[in-house]
Design a protein around this motif. Sequence first.
Motif, mmCIF file in Angstrom:
data_model
loop_
_atom_site.group_PDB
_atom_site.id
_atom_site.type_symbol
_atom_site.label_atom_id
_atom_site.label_comp_id
_atom_site.label_asym_id
_atom_site.label_seq_id
_atom_site.Cartn_x
_atom_site.Cartn_y
_atom_site.Cartn_z
ATOM 1 N N TYR A 1 5.660 9.527 3.683
ATOM 2 C CA TYR A 1 4.827 8.781 2.752
ATOM 3 C C TYR A 1 5.696 7.809 1.968
ATOM 4 O O TYR A 1 6.902 7.983 1.856
ATOM 5 C CB TYR A 1 4.081 9.716 1.802
ATOM 6 N N SER B 1 -2.859 7.061 6.764
ATOM 7 C CA SER B 1 -3.825 7.093 5.665
ATOM 8 C C SER B 1 -3.328 6.206 4.539
ATOM 9 O O SER B 1 -2.155 6.271 4.166
ATOM 10 C CB SER B 1 -3.994 8.507 5.118
ATOM 11 N N ILE B 2 -4.210 5.374 4.010
ATOM 12 C CA ILE B 2 -3.875 4.561 2.848
ATOM 13 C C ILE B 2 -4.276 5.355 1.614
ATOM 14 O O ILE B 2 -5.442 5.680 1.419
ATOM 15 C CB ILE B 2 -4.586 3.198 2.900
ATOM 16 N N LEU B 3 -3.284 5.696 0.784
ATOM 17 C CA LEU B 3 -3.513 6.537 -0.381
ATOM 18 C C LEU B 3 -3.801 5.730 -1.638
ATOM 19 O O LEU B 3 -4.384 6.241 -2.584
ATOM 20 C CB LEU B 3 -2.301 7.438 -0.619
ATOM 21 N N GLY B 4 -3.356 4.484 -1.674
ATOM 22 C CA GLY B 4 -3.571 3.641 -2.848
ATOM 23 C C GLY B 4 -2.765 2.370 -2.741
ATOM 24 O O GLY B 4 -2.206 2.057 -1.697
ATOM 25 N N GLU B 5 -2.713 1.638 -3.854
ATOM 26 C CA GLU B 5 -1.957 0.392 -3.898
ATOM 27 C C GLU B 5 -0.843 0.501 -4.912
ATOM 28 O O GLU B 5 -0.990 1.147 -5.946
ATOM 29 C CB GLU B 5 -2.863 -0.779 -4.266
ATOM 30 N N PHE B 6 0.268 -0.144 -4.613
ATOM 31 C CA PHE B 6 1.407 -0.189 -5.522
ATOM 32 C C PHE B 6 1.247 -1.412 -6.405
ATOM 33 O O PHE B 6 1.100 -2.524 -5.919
ATOM 34 C CB PHE B 6 2.710 -0.265 -4.733
ATOM 35 N N VAL C 1 5.673 3.506 -0.059
ATOM 36 C CA VAL C 1 5.093 2.175 -0.239
ATOM 37 C C VAL C 1 5.634 1.249 0.846
ATOM 38 O O VAL C 1 6.836 1.221 1.106
ATOM 39 C CB VAL C 1 5.435 1.612 -1.635
ATOM 40 N N LYS D 1 0.840 -1.202 0.000
ATOM 41 C CA LYS D 1 0.000 0.000 0.000
ATOM 42 C C LYS D 1 0.875 1.251 0.000
ATOM 43 O O LYS D 1 1.950 1.282 0.588
ATOM 44 C CB LYS D 1 -0.907 0.036 1.228
ATOM 45 N N TYR D 2 0.395 2.276 -0.680
ATOM 46 C CA TYR D 2 1.020 3.589 -0.660
ATOM 47 C C TYR D 2 0.355 4.350 0.480
ATOM 48 O O TYR D 2 -0.862 4.560 0.457
ATOM 49 C CB TYR D 2 0.811 4.290 -1.998
#
Length: 67
Positions: free
Chosen positions: A26, A59-64, A28, A14-15
């Motif tokens: 911030y 906070s989870i910003l997205g997925e790698f 991965v 997760k990013y």
Amino acid sequence: MAVAHTTALTLLGKYISFKADGFYRYGVVHSVISEFDGKHQICINFEDFYFLSDVDDLSILGEFISF
């Protein structure tokens, strides 16, 4: 831990952004270290390690996704 219902393994790949040592960081999550004493660590960008107990404002910003 920053979020009570978040487990360390769900952060893999997760990013994320979070506050540690007074600074926002911030990156991965590339690895998770699970220790017998319950002090779990995450590795960000293959170089920085943080204890989950020291992480705030996670906070989870997205997925790698790697190809």
